[in-house]
Design a protein around this motif. Structure first.
Motif, PDB file in Angstrom:
ATOM      1  N   VAL A  43       0.839  -1.206   0.000  1.00 31.04           N
ATOM      2  CA  VAL A  43       0.000   0.000   0.000  1.00 31.04           C
ATOM      3  C   VAL A  43       0.869   1.249   0.000  1.00 31.04           C
ATOM      4  CG1 VAL A  43      -1.678   1.310   1.339  1.00 31.04           C
ATOM      5  CG2 VAL A  43      -1.970  -1.159   1.067  1.00 31.04           C
ATOM      6  N   ARG A  44       1.896   1.201   0.879  1.00 28.60           N
ATOM      7  CA  ARG A  44       2.801   2.351   0.959  1.00 28.60           C
ATOM      8  C   ARG A  44       3.499   2.575  -0.376  1.00 28.60           C
ATOM      9  NH1 ARG A  44       6.362   0.776   4.686  1.00 28.60           N
ATOM     10  NH2 ARG A  44       5.046   1.427   6.389  1.00 28.60           N
ATOM     11  N   ASP A  45       3.914   1.470  -1.030  1.00 32.85           N
ATOM     12  CA  ASP A  45       4.600   1.590  -2.307  1.00 32.85           C
ATOM     13  C   ASP A  45       3.663   2.186  -3.354  1.00 32.85           C
ATOM     14  OD1 ASP A  45       6.881   1.138  -4.008  1.00 32.85           O
ATOM     15  OD2 ASP A  45       5.661  -0.430  -4.963  1.00 32.85           O
ATOM     16  N   ILE A  46       2.405   1.771  -3.299  1.00 37.94           N
ATOM     17  CA  ILE A  46       1.440   2.307  -4.256  1.00 37.94           C
ATOM     18  C   ILE A  46       1.212   3.797  -4.007  1.00 37.94           C
ATOM     19  CG2 ILE A  46      -0.999   2.232  -4.975  1.00 37.94           C
ATOM     20  CD1 ILE A  46      -0.872  -0.804  -4.415  1.00 37.94           C
ATOM     21  N   LEU A  47       1.068   4.177  -2.696  1.00 37.89           N
ATOM     22  CA  LEU A  47       0.758   5.573  -2.361  1.00 37.89           C
ATOM     23  C   LEU A  47       1.971   6.497  -2.492  1.00 37.89           C
ATOM     24  CD1 LEU A  47      -1.553   5.068   0.750  1.00 37.89           C
ATOM     25  CD2 LEU A  47      -2.224   5.717  -1.549  1.00 37.89           C
ATOM     26  N   PHE A  48       3.075   6.035  -1.950  1.00 34.26           N
ATOM     27  CA  PHE A  48       4.246   6.934  -1.852  1.00 34.26           C
ATOM     28  C   PHE A  48       5.430   6.479  -2.687  1.00 34.26           C
ATOM     29  CE2 PHE A  48       2.028   7.101   2.262  1.00 34.26           C
ATOM     30  CZ  PHE A  48       1.629   8.427   2.237  1.00 34.26           C
ATOM     31  N   GLY A  49       5.295   5.388  -3.432  1.00 36.63           N
ATOM     32  CA  GLY A  49       6.444   4.844  -4.162  1.00 36.63           C
ATOM     33  C   GLY A  49       7.021   5.822  -5.153  1.00 36.63           C
TER      34      GLY A  49
END
Length: 199
Positions: A43-49
């Motif tokens: 999720v973090r990679d999708i949001l902030f990647g």
């Protein structure tokens, strides 16, 4: 790992037995936790990647730029320090050359003054010697002149004395020759008186 995930993960290991041993952990809870972590990473990679990768690129570019700037600054500083070092060396050499030149000039001036002083001393000594010789010669001449004048004066005085003495003797002889006897004068006066009375 977020603070909530850390708290959840640490909560599984927080409690311990009085003997200090970690209690047995449920394998299912561990696998669930890792599954949650993995899904959160996704999720973090999708949001902030994208932003993180962009930030990493920016940091990389910034780091490269800083490295280049540091290298350029280091090279520029080295060049300036080398230039300053060469300038200081040249100035010191110039000052040393000037000091050596002035020292040589002063030594030459001192040597010249010393030679001139020696010449002046020799000239003064020669003049003093000549003056002493002239003074001695003049003194000797004056003594001879005084002696000659004294001798001449004594001769003149002796001559005058002899002339005066001769003149006195002559006058005395003349006076004695012309001097009349007293008895003759008395007789003459007596005869003169008789004649005057007879008239």
């Amino acid at each position: 790992m977020s603070s909530m995930e850390g708290e959840k993960f640490n909560h599984n290991f927080a409690d311990s037995t009085p003997g200090g041993l970690v209690p047995s952990i449920n394998q299912a809870s561990i696998s669930n936790s890792f599954g949650d972590i993995s899904s959160l990473d996704k999720v973090r990679d999708i949001l902030f990647g994208g932003q993180m990768r962009e930030l990493e690129k920016k940091f990389t570019r910034l780091e490269d730029r800083l490295i280049k700037e540091c290298a350029s600054l280091r090279d520029e500083t080295k060049k300036r320090l080398d230039y300053l070092e060469n300038y200081i060396k040249n100035e010191i050499e110039a000052v040393n050359d000037q000091v050596r030149s002035e020292q040589l000039k002063r030594e030459e001036a001192i040597a010249t003054l010393s030679e001139e002083q020696k010449g002046i001393n020799l000239s003064i000594e020669r003049k003093l010697s000549q003056f002493d010789e002239q003074a001695a010669t003049k003194t000797r001449e004056l003594r001879e002149q005084l002696l000659n004048q004294s001798q001449s004066l004594q001769d003149d005085i002796r001559q005058k004395y002899e002339e005066i003495l001769a003149l006195l003797q002559q006058e005395s002889q003349e006076i004695r020759a012309e001097k009349t006897d007293r008895s003759t004068l008395a007789a003459m006066f007596t005869e003169l008186a008789i004649r005057l009375n007879s008239r």
